[in-house]
Design a protein around this motif. Sequence first.
Motif, short mmCIF file in Angstrom:
data_model
loop_
_atom_site.label_atom_id
_atom_site.label_comp_id
_atom_site.label_asym_id
_atom_site.label_seq_id
_atom_site.Cartn_x
_atom_site.Cartn_y
_atom_site.Cartn_z
N THR A 1 0.80 -1.22 0.00
CA THR A 1 0.00 0.00 0.00
C THR A 1 0.83 1.27 0.00
N GLY A 2 2.14 1.15 0.15
CA GLY A 2 2.98 2.33 0.28
C GLY A 2 3.21 2.68 1.74
N GLN A 3 2.38 2.14 2.61
CA GLN A 3 2.59 2.30 4.05
C GLN A 3 2.09 1.05 4.74
N VAL A 4 2.56 0.85 5.94
CA VAL A 4 2.16 -0.33 6.70
C VAL A 4 1.28 0.13 7.85
N THR A 5 0.07 -0.39 7.89
CA THR A 5 -0.86 -0.09 8.98
C THR A 5 -1.29 -1.41 9.60
N ALA A 6 -1.85 -1.33 10.80
CA ALA A 6 -2.33 -2.55 11.46
C ALA A 6 -3.37 -3.25 10.59
N SER B 1 27.88 -4.59 3.87
CA SER B 1 26.75 -4.84 2.98
C SER B 1 25.67 -3.80 3.28
N VAL B 2 24.95 -3.44 2.22
CA VAL B 2 23.89 -2.44 2.31
C VAL B 2 22.61 -3.10 1.81
N GLN B 3 21.63 -3.21 2.69
CA GLN B 3 20.32 -3.77 2.34
C GLN B 3 19.36 -2.61 2.12
N PHE B 4 19.02 -2.35 0.85
CA PHE B 4 18.05 -1.30 0.56
C PHE B 4 16.66 -1.82 0.90
N GLU B 5 15.98 -1.08 1.78
CA GLU B 5 14.67 -1.52 2.26
C GLU B 5 13.57 -1.10 1.29
N SER B 6 12.46 -1.79 1.38
CA SER B 6 11.29 -1.49 0.56
C SER B 6 10.06 -1.82 1.40
N GLU B 7 8.90 -1.51 0.88
CA GLU B 7 7.70 -1.89 1.61
C GLU B 7 7.66 -3.40 1.82
N THR B 8 8.07 -4.15 0.82
CA THR B 8 8.06 -5.61 0.93
C THR B 8 8.98 -6.08 2.06
N THR B 9 10.20 -5.55 2.14
CA THR B 9 11.14 -6.01 3.17
C THR B 9 10.67 -5.59 4.57
N ILE B 10 10.13 -4.39 4.69
CA ILE B 10 9.70 -3.89 6.01
C ILE B 10 8.44 -4.61 6.45
N ARG B 11 7.49 -4.78 5.54
CA ARG B 11 6.25 -5.50 5.88
C ARG B 11 6.59 -6.93 6.33
N TYR B 12 7.50 -7.57 5.61
CA TYR B 12 7.92 -8.93 5.96
C TYR B 12 8.57 -8.95 7.35
N GLN B 13 9.44 -7.97 7.61
CA GLN B 13 10.13 -7.91 8.90
C GLN B 13 9.11 -7.74 10.04
N ILE B 14 8.14 -6.88 9.84
CA ILE B 14 7.11 -6.67 10.88
C ILE B 14 6.32 -7.95 11.08
N ILE C 1 1.25 -4.64 18.12
CA ILE C 1 1.33 -4.47 16.66
C ILE C 1 1.75 -3.03 16.34
N ALA C 2 1.14 -2.06 17.01
CA ALA C 2 1.47 -0.65 16.78
C ALA C 2 2.95 -0.38 17.09
N HIS C 3 3.45 -1.01 18.15
CA HIS C 3 4.85 -0.83 18.54
C HIS C 3 5.78 -1.36 17.44
N GLU C 4 5.49 -2.52 16.88
CA GLU C 4 6.33 -3.09 15.81
C GLU C 4 6.28 -2.22 14.56
N ILE C 5 5.08 -1.74 14.21
CA ILE C 5 4.97 -0.86 13.03
C ILE C 5 5.81 0.39 13.25
N GLU C 6 5.70 0.98 14.43
CA GLU C 6 6.45 2.20 14.73
C GLU C 6 7.96 1.95 14.67
N ALA C 7 8.39 0.80 15.14
CA ALA C 7 9.82 0.47 15.16
C ALA C 7 10.42 0.40 13.76
N TYR C 8 9.63 -0.03 12.79
CA TYR C 8 10.16 -0.23 11.44
C TYR C 8 9.70 0.79 10.40
#
Length: 196
Positions: free
Chosen positions: A4-9, A45-58, A73-80
């Motif tokens: 979506t371009g952003q990660v929400t709960a 090494s440099v890992q360029f992040e994307s919505e896919t990588t961040i959403r997966y990490q969360i 859930i809100a805490h994890e979203i805020e962290a990433y």
Amino acid sequence: MQLTGQVTADSLMTLEAYTKWRKAHKADVIAHRKLRSVQLGEHVSVQFESETTIRYQIQEMLRIEKIFEEEGIAHEIEAYAALLPEGSNWKATLMIEYPDINERRRELARLIGIEDRMFVEVEGHARVYAIADEDLDRENEEKTSAVHFLRFELPAAAKASVKAGASVKLGCDHVNYPAHLTVAAETLASLAGDLR
């Protein structure tokens, strides 16, 4: 995984749904991460992040920690969330890797400030140095951290050049770790998709 371009709960999957999705798509996410990972010299090494990588990490953190309550859930979203590219930049995780603990300790002492000497250089444009560790300082007088978070804020003209196919160098001009390389075409194509 809904992008979506952003990660929400509301845009995250339940633990049950994610467990099923993960079985079918984990290899795809690993391939995406590999595509967006650049090895700079032997130890960085440099890992360029994307919505896919961040959403997966969360989703992974929620799964591992078995978090299903709104506050967690809100805490994890805020962290990433700060690692999500915003259309005008690339965001990345910088990792300094030395397998031997004594060598790592020595080199992290020699590499203080490396995060501020990381750059991208779009063909025909000035170098853009990373804005590092905006969340908290990750070094002290004795050593730097093995992990840093970087933001490369690209001027409009440089973004347009990337979208038009210009080459991009990734580099470091720290006195104790001089290195640079041209970003591979397939990696750059993925990174260009982050720019609006």
